[in-house]
Scaffold this active site. Sequence first.
Site, PDB file in Angstrom:
ATOM      1  N   CYS A 162       0.798  -1.224   0.000  1.00 51.68           N
ATOM      2  CA  CYS A 162       0.000   0.000   0.000  1.00 51.68           C
ATOM      3  C   CYS A 162       0.831   1.275   0.000  1.00 51.68           C
ATOM      4  CB  CYS A 162      -0.939  -0.004   1.201  1.00 51.68           C
ATOM      5  SG  CYS A 162      -1.945  -1.495   1.308  1.00 51.68           S
ATOM      6  N   HIS A 297      -2.273   7.977   6.420  1.00 51.08           N
ATOM      7  CA  HIS A 297      -2.571   6.731   5.717  1.00 51.08           C
ATOM      8  C   HIS A 297      -4.040   6.381   5.962  1.00 51.08           C
ATOM      9  CE1 HIS A 297      -1.604   3.068   3.656  1.00 51.08           C
ATOM     10  NE2 HIS A 297      -1.975   2.308   4.684  1.00 51.08           N
ATOM     11  N   HIS A 335      -9.707   2.501  -0.151  1.00 57.10           N
ATOM     12  CA  HIS A 335      -8.256   2.283  -0.105  1.00 57.10           C
ATOM     13  C   HIS A 335      -7.782   1.924  -1.514  1.00 57.10           C
ATOM     14  CE1 HIS A 335      -4.316   1.388   1.047  1.00 57.10           C
ATOM     15  NE2 HIS A 335      -4.509   0.468   1.995  1.00 57.10           N
TER      16      HIS A 335
END
Length: 1005
Positions: A162, A297, A335
């Site tokens: 990620c 994040h 995400h």
Amino acid sequence: MGDIAVVGIDCFFPGAYGTDAYWELLLRSGDAIGGLPDERWTAADFPAVSRGGFADGIDSFDHAFFSVSPREAAAMDPHQRMLLQCAWRAIEDSGTAPPALAGTDTGVFVGMMGGEWGRLTMSDHRWVTPQLGAGGSAGMTANRVSYHLNLSGPSLTVDTACSSSLVAVHLAVNSLLSGETSTALAAGVNLVLSPSLGLVYEQLGLAAPDGRCKPFSAEADGIGRGDGVAVVVLRRLEDALADGSRVYAVIRGTAVNQDGRSNGVTAPSRWAQQKVLEAAYRRAGVTPDQVRFVEAHGTGTVLGDAIECAALGAVHGVRRAEPCALGSVKGNLGHTEGAAGLAGLIKTALALHHRLVPASRFADRENPRLRLAERGLRLLKSPLRLPRGETVAGVSSFGMGGTNVHAVLATAPRRIAAGGSAAARVPAPGSTGSTAGVFTLTADSPEGLRRNLAVQAAAVAARPRGAAAALCRSSNRVKTGLPYRFATTARDTGELAAALFEAAEADADAVVGTRRAPSWSRPTVAFLFTGQGSEYPGMTAGLHRESAAYRRHLEEADAALAPHTGFSVRELLLGADPRVRRTRYAQPALFAVGYALAATLDGLGVRPVAVLGHSAGEFAAAVTAGALTLAEAAELVAVRGALMEELPRGAMLAVGIGRGEIAPLLAAEPEAVLAAVNGPSDVTVSGPVAVLDRIERALRADGVRARRLGVAHAFHSPGLQPVLGRLRERAERTAAVRPQIPFASCRYGRMLREEPLDAAYWVGQAAEPVLFGEALEALVRESAPTHLLEVGPRPQLLPLAGRSGAARGRDFLHPCPGPESGGRELAEVVAALYRAGLDPDWATLYEPRDRGDERLAPYVFSTESRFRNGRRALAAPADTAPPAGPAHTGTTEPASAVRTPAAAAAASGTASQRTGGSREVLAAVIAAVSEVGGYANEEIVPTTRFYEDLGFDSVMIMQLKDRIEARLPRLGEISVPHMLPALRSVATLADHLGVQITAKAAPAA
């Protein structure tokens, strides 16, 4: 570390196709989460992972634009396809035409997580093809961009889960700082192609049931996946400043680290996150209390949010005026995994650029367990307006395997953020406030040009009405480099929008002309310099007001003439002084105008293949051709004009008949002579006023066109004899140099060979007839110009050239066609030559204040071709608007069977012509090409080129060989080395094969 400028952005997120749409989504706290699109998996089979941030249109790809065959496009990972288009648009947004980066050290750094496409397409070994080998490789994602844009810098795809895309930014920044690259593309790409990873999240207990991330919220219950493609263009700040680029934000520092052996390979580490923040701030030279907000994040998992807030609090929980604002775009998009870091960085850069930080979704119910307030943090429940001066922000991204990255951004320097320095926008002395520019646009096909004209028209119309020059200048930098060209002139945005709308609605051929302007085609221009008789008070005053380049060159001529004339030509012209009609003033003034116009055109990149000057016009022509210096010519012209002013009064008469027909009249009037032969039916007679009065009455009585010229002396006649000796004396002090450019002599009526432009030449050309018609014929025959451009204050020679018939098929141009002329007419000349294939030096056309960087609507790619499950899908019906995607803004392109540039150019009839080979051979080649490339047969015509239009490579050539051999067994085995030279087009290959078949069928000798 040094500062890095973010100069270009493009992105493709759910519900936000493009940077403006993304910013609008953020400002309204939009929700991009929805159900599963049709082209993905079946939602009923996997209901738990059927919601998320899914983008429409990921199957569309303008393969013809990138010269990719349909078969290869179908095999390409959609990540590669989408990134190619996004990269093109980001480079445009940086103020650069993507083709301009070809061959440069530009680097490409792509963050991409996993390789779903390869697993989906290559698991069944029966269907593996060479195209899938490249199309299914995650590592090829960056390489595709470098290959298709011809970039030679580092090219790599990085996978740190990620955190991949923000790590790509880190690598790009370091490459720039080390001097390895001068421009870098940092990208992130993530398309949810299968339910696999969603099922992993579900089994780990990390999946949000409603598909939504809820960062730092009391409602946070897991991850919702999302699509995303994002590209930023980075440059060293000093380079961006030097080029006047628009800068969204500045990257002050980045840092990357790893969790190491923590409490599990997939679990985050508070201590590692804390250390990466501290390292980034050290490299950026800032302290935590200076950081105004952090784009976190923020996945919305209970464990992830808690650990991240603890790390942020440990660093930011210091004495400060107000808490550090906190947010995460995952609340809007989901995400986006491999693209997540760039989604956050772009949000931050836009917030700094607009000085407004959007509110965070789900901030209204903050998770109390995170103890944000005591840690010096606060969620943004409403937008945060940033104060003047520098603002510093941070962006975090953490990978599931423990690779952490943090970037520190700051607002751009004020003068750049505003779009250029104030000094550059102050009008120059003598200039006006609204000058004409040339708006340019290029595309890969006529259809593409019309599509983009409509988009640009709408974008310009949406602007407040104002001057268009800076917008035109930006289009010259950004919207060039493709084969089909459009150009129009405009002074203001209202006028420009109207012209663009009109062009978008016109027939494609009318927009691009009768032929395209390929990269190997350039216009060839011959300059024709006007002589005496074209002068008038105030000539070129309008151009002087509106062109900085013309002002500069006229001042050069004025300075060269002044010591010999005793007056200022510049003041004479700008004051509309009527003395300009007198010979001693007219000849220096015309020389100054001719020199300044030619020099201005030269600065624009308009350089002649040959020159011709009519009488006094030969002096400016000689300077342009390199045979005289400006100083030498200025003195000669000043002396010539002053001497001829001493002559007795006389007259000249332009007559619409030929040399033979005027001869009897001249025989009857010995004091009149033939002064010029301008064409088969255009002559000029010179002599005493009373004599020419009689000749004029006689001609008019016979119905012959006769017009008295506005001169006071009988030039090119024996009447000049009293001053020729003094003219020769001055001319003998001038060095005789041969012209460096082909010179059509109106004294000899032909191109100069070895003859020098010496004193004898200048004396002879003053006294002898002007043989313009013959000189023009020689120029056209030997130099073959495509355009004739008259250099003077109004058209005098172009009408003669048109009537003579010597210039048939040539285009006529004039940068100053009359008293009302200004910068627009000069701009129209440049526009016409640009459409014909010239690449001008655009900066010369504009005033310094008009050279700012204006943002233009990005290129709109065709959505006609769609590729699903490794196959080319049918285009949407013409009456159905396909979903707006990164390549679409709501307009639909009419379906067309011909998609390649060469095919489009040939569609008017070339497709049915026969080649040198037989119809059977041509049909076999077309069928083989169609099969190898995945094209429909009707998309391939004889003029289609293998490399430029079809994107053939060595693998496809071998496949083509095999298929042709199978269709034409009479050929036997084809020699690839012998075939390669014939692969210029389908027709040349068919000709080559036809010759081989004929040779094999011929009986042995």
